[in-house]
Motif scaffolding. Structure first.
Motif, mmCIF file in Angstrom:
data_model
loop_
_atom_site.group_PDB
_atom_site.id
_atom_site.type_symbol
_atom_site.label_atom_id
_atom_site.label_comp_id
_atom_site.label_asym_id
_atom_site.label_seq_id
_atom_site.Cartn_x
_atom_site.Cartn_y
_atom_site.Cartn_z
ATOM 1 N N THR A 107 -49.914 -98.966 79.999
ATOM 2 C CA THR A 107 -50.694 -98.708 78.793
ATOM 3 C C THR A 107 -51.401 -99.976 78.334
ATOM 4 N N GLN A 108 -52.409 -99.760 77.509
ATOM 5 C CA GLN A 108 -53.022 -100.865 76.763
ATOM 6 C C GLN A 108 -52.313 -100.939 75.422
ATOM 7 N N ASP A 109 -51.612 -102.023 75.186
ATOM 8 C CA ASP A 109 -50.781 -102.122 73.990
ATOM 9 C C ASP A 109 -51.452 -102.999 72.933
ATOM 10 N N GLN B 63 -50.123 -92.245 73.357
ATOM 11 C CA GLN B 63 -51.091 -91.163 73.356
ATOM 12 C C GLN B 63 -52.327 -91.630 74.120
ATOM 13 N N HIS B 64 -53.089 -90.658 74.632
ATOM 14 C CA HIS B 64 -54.262 -91.053 75.419
ATOM 15 C C HIS B 64 -55.544 -90.906 74.616
ATOM 16 N N SER B 65 -56.595 -91.513 75.122
ATOM 17 C CA SER B 65 -57.896 -91.478 74.460
ATOM 18 C C SER B 65 -58.488 -90.072 74.529
ATOM 19 N N GLY C 235 -55.228 -93.253 67.633
ATOM 20 C CA GLY C 235 -54.012 -94.039 67.723
ATOM 21 C C GLY C 235 -53.077 -93.751 66.570
ATOM 22 N N ILE C 236 -51.985 -94.481 66.527
ATOM 23 C CA ILE C 236 -50.998 -94.244 65.479
ATOM 24 C C ILE C 236 -51.576 -94.630 64.119
ATOM 25 N N ASN C 237 -51.153 -93.928 63.103
ATOM 26 C CA ASN C 237 -51.782 -93.978 61.787
ATOM 27 C C ASN C 237 -50.846 -94.635 60.772
ATOM 28 N N VAL D 299 -46.720 -100.311 66.910
ATOM 29 C CA VAL D 299 -47.265 -100.673 68.213
ATOM 30 C C VAL D 299 -47.917 -99.445 68.836
ATOM 31 N N ASN D 300 -49.181 -99.594 69.187
ATOM 32 C CA ASN D 300 -49.950 -98.505 69.792
ATOM 33 C C ASN D 300 -49.986 -98.691 71.303
ATOM 34 N N HIS D 301 -49.582 -97.654 72.043
ATOM 35 C CA HIS D 301 -49.588 -97.679 73.506
ATOM 36 C C HIS D 301 -50.641 -96.685 73.986
#
Length: 740
Positions: free
Chosen positions: A308-310, A461-463, A489-491, A507-509
């Motif tokens: 993932t892109q973190d 989650q994915h784009s 992303g996460i809110n 942290v957003n993955h």
């Protein structure tokens, strides 16, 4: 007024109540002004004439750029204009959205109509009123402050010496030809007579009587009926199905039916709708379909284990120490499914493409953005494409409306005639831009006094997609991912920010979207999943400390607006303090109650759920849901109450029923049996609560209580069973497995 058929022959918009017949003449001009609607927009947003027109009969036409999706904004925005203009609501009419006519206010999503559109309409109406009073003051030879206005009648003086003139007499049938002065005052909220009050929705009479014109009902002269032919259910977004062969002889027995192929896009057109339906079903197409997906059961493990892109949305360097010092720590996992927009009426569009122009009717959320995309597909200039909005039967976010419009223009361009394209149920369910799947892990710690000292959330989650399926199939356009994070992303608004937490990390993955199903915004995207994990962890802390869940949240919230919605729901539900799971029973049917807070954008949401769990069948039913929204200044409380009601019922449906299923090659939930929704007899009793704050700016109210309601339902399940669910929807099989 012209008939619908006569009107459409002229290329005008199909609108509710009246046609675009106003040819507004300028006040003074050497050249006749261009009739509105005859040239492509958008009109200049800094001009008063862009937003409204005053007619000789002292009525007004208001031009807004937000679509009526069933949320009532056509009424609320009219209330704002009427308030600033000192008009009665009956004196204002609207036209349908049209790229030749209405301003570009951006797309109708993210609960933006009132939050973003309201200030624009308010400013425009205030500017018009200021200009009209200036005209009246000049006519009467008095200062503007000596004038009063009631229902568009401007009065100077009183008694026998009073003089009056209507807006219509001042400017009726003419243009203002004025830019915004930037000095027009808007009303103080204390002076409101229309805003902040319930008003009957202007679209409801026709909807209730069955006379409302949805896009699915529109017909135009000379049109063909169209259907697309696709594999039953999509695979991975980045892997497009290829056509190996098409047997056109398989529909030879359907007179007048014609196959249209453009690359891997396959469609049929026919003179009658039934012939188009039969042709689409009978046409033999061989597809090259390869495995490209995990199964719906393997989805979460793949998401959790992927590269993932973190990124840190919030970061705390003292988090580990805070957790080590905490007296109690609670953790919660969430596995949230893909969910479908699933409109009651499959998406539909009408296109009439000519060599140098195109007219398209669509239920898109963004007419100007759609215009740009269609122009690219048709290889036309954007000004050669005209898009008109007609409401569809259900939306809830970015469903297949733009995809349907693309399919319609492809068919019309090839057929050389207007085409009405409607998806079949399996197209709509199988090729939707789904609300995104999510894996969430929450960890929350509290000290011995019940104060939250540490909060951590990781979300996978994915784009989201930006390329529609018709574009992919017809032109081989590469699947593109929507840039940025935002709602993808996460809110933080839903994840712990309502609590007074000194150590706080999010942290957003981000996962690559091409390897999964098409994703896009669905009403309150991700927030149901986020709150499901976060608020269960908070609730578990209260349970470990033997503190009532409402009291525990009160102890940890300082913001009076969060406390406002929390307390409003608890009080409406007559909440009696006690620790969760304190009234467990071995009966066949057990009951529970839960509370939660959450939102999507800038508003505040609170909810209480009362549920029943059948321990033998695994069936869970919401008996009563309470929901409160603080959306600042609420223009029409009745509309927001209806929005809360709809959100609570839809949340129950998504928590108990809705889940997109798929195997390694394609989506398998293609109808109402394989993708069930809440039925009328299962709908809970609902209590909506509007926390009105007249002196706060208006914010969203279309999706802001769903996260709180999802949390309340999950916490109510624990209260009834002392079991924490890690995955929704709460299907009977899943519930029985958890109870064991």
């Amino acid at each position: 007024m012209s008939t619908r058929r006569e009107f459409l022959k002229t290329g005008g918009a199909l609108v509710i109540g009246f046609g675009l017949s106003e040819n507004i003449l300028g006040q003074s001009s050497a050249q006749p002004p261009t009739p509105r609607g005859s040239v492509p927009g958008p009109p200049d947003a800094r001009q008063i004439d862009t937003w409204l027109a005053i007619h000789s009969d002292n009525t007004t036409t208001l031009y807004i750029g937000y679509a009526e999706l069933g949320q009532g904004n056509s009424t609320a925005l009219t209330q704002i204009a009427a308030e600033e203009l000192d008009l009665d609501l009956s004196q204002i009419k609207l036209v349908g959205l049209d790229t030749n006519v209405t301003p570009n206010q951006g797309g109708t999503y993210s609960s933006a109509s009132i939050a973003r559109g309201g200030p624009q309409v308010r400013t425009a109406a205030a500017e018009a009123r200021f200009a009209l009073l200036k005209m009246a003051a000049s006519r009467f030879g008095v200062p503007q402050e000596n004038l009063s206005v009631v229902k568009g009648v401007v009065t100077s003086g009183s008694g026998a010496a009073s003089r009056s003139v209507t807006y219509g007499e001042l400017i009726g049938g003419k243009l203002f030809n004025l830019p915004f002065a930037n000095s027009a005052p808007v009303k103080a909220t204390a002076d409101y007579k229309i805003v902040g009050k319930p008003a009957v929705r202007r679209d409801m009479t026709e909807k209730i009587s069955g006379n409302y014109t949805y896009i699915q009902y529109v017909r135009v002269p000379g049109m063909l009926h169209g259907r697309v032919v696709r594999p039953r259910g999509q695979g991975a977004y980045g892997t497009v199905a290829k056509v190996l062969s098409v047997d056109e002889s398989s529909i030879a027995g359907i007179g007048g039916a014609r196959v249209i192929r453009n690359g891997d896009f396959i469609g049929v057109v026919a003179e009658t709708e039934w012939d188009a339906v039969r042709a689409a079903q009978q046409l033999k197409v061989t597809w090259d379909i390869k495995p490209s997906l995990p199964t719906s059961e393997d989805l979460y493990a793949r998401m959790r284990g992927a590269q993932t892109q973190d990124s840190f949305v919030r970061q705390s360097n003292t988090l580990d120490a805070a957790f080590k010092s905490a007296a109690h720590v609670a953790s919660q996992i969430c596995h949230g499914p893909y969910q479908s927009h699933a409109p009651f009426g499959p998406n539909c569009a009408i296109a009439d493409v000519k060599p140098d122009s195109a007219l398209v009717m669509s239920s898109t959320q963004d007419i100007y953005n759609l215009r740009t995309g269609l122009a690219r597909i048709l290889k036309l200039n954007a000004n050669q494409v005209r898009v008109q909005y007609v409401e569809g039967s259900g939306t809830y976010g970015h469903s297949c409306h733009d995809d349907a419009a693309q399919a319609a223009v492809i068919l019309s361009q090839s057929a050389g005639r207007p085409v009405r394209l409607q998806f079949m149920r399996w197209d709509e369910h199988g090729w939707d831009n789904y609300g995104p799947a999510h894996v969430g892990e929450a960890r929350v710690g509290a000290d011995a006094n019940g104060r939250i000292v540490a909060y951590e959330y990781h979300g996978w989650q994915h784009s989201w997609c930006t390329t529609e399926t018709s574009d992919q199939l017809a032109f081989g356009t590469a699947a593109a991912e929507r840039p940025g994070v935002g709602a993808q992303g996460i809110n933080p608004l839903t994840l712990g920010s309502m609590y007074d937490v000194p150590n706080y990390q999010l942290v957003n993955h981000k996962l690559p979207g091409l390897e999964y199903l098409k994703g896009a915004w669905l009403r309150s995207p991700l927030d149901l999943s986020l709150s499901f994990a976060s608020e269960q962890a908070v609730d578990q802390l209260a349970y470990l400390m033997k503190i009532d869940p409402w009291e525990f949240r009160q102890r940890n919230i300082k913001d009076p607006r969060w406390l406002g919605v929390l307390n409003a729901t608890a009080q409406a539900a007559n909440w009696k303090p006690r620790p969760a799971a304190a009234n467990l029973s071995t009966a066949k049917i057990v009951t529970g109650r839960g509370i939660g807070v959450g939102t999507h954008l800038a508003s505040y949401g609170g909810a209480v759920a009362e549920i029943e769990v059948n321990r033998e069948t695994g069936r869970v039913v919401a008996k009563h849901l309470y929901g409160a929204i603080d959306a600042g200044l609420v223009v029409n409380p009745g509309i927001v109450e209806a929005q809360i009601t709809g959100q609570l019922i839809q949340t129950a449906s998504r928590m108990f029923k809705e889940e997109v299923t798929f195997n390694t090659t394609n989506v398998t939930s293609l109808d109402w049996n394989s993708y069930p929704i809440l039925r009328f007899e299962e709908a809970p009793e609902v209590t909506p609560i509007v926390v009105q704050r007249l002196n706060e700016r208006s914010s969203g109210a279309g999706e802001e209580v769903m996260a709180a309601a999802a949390a309340a339902i999950a916490n109510a399940f624990f209260d009834a069973t002392r079991v924490r669910m890690q995955r929704f929807p709460f299907t009977p099989a899943r519930v029985l497995a958890a109870l064991k």
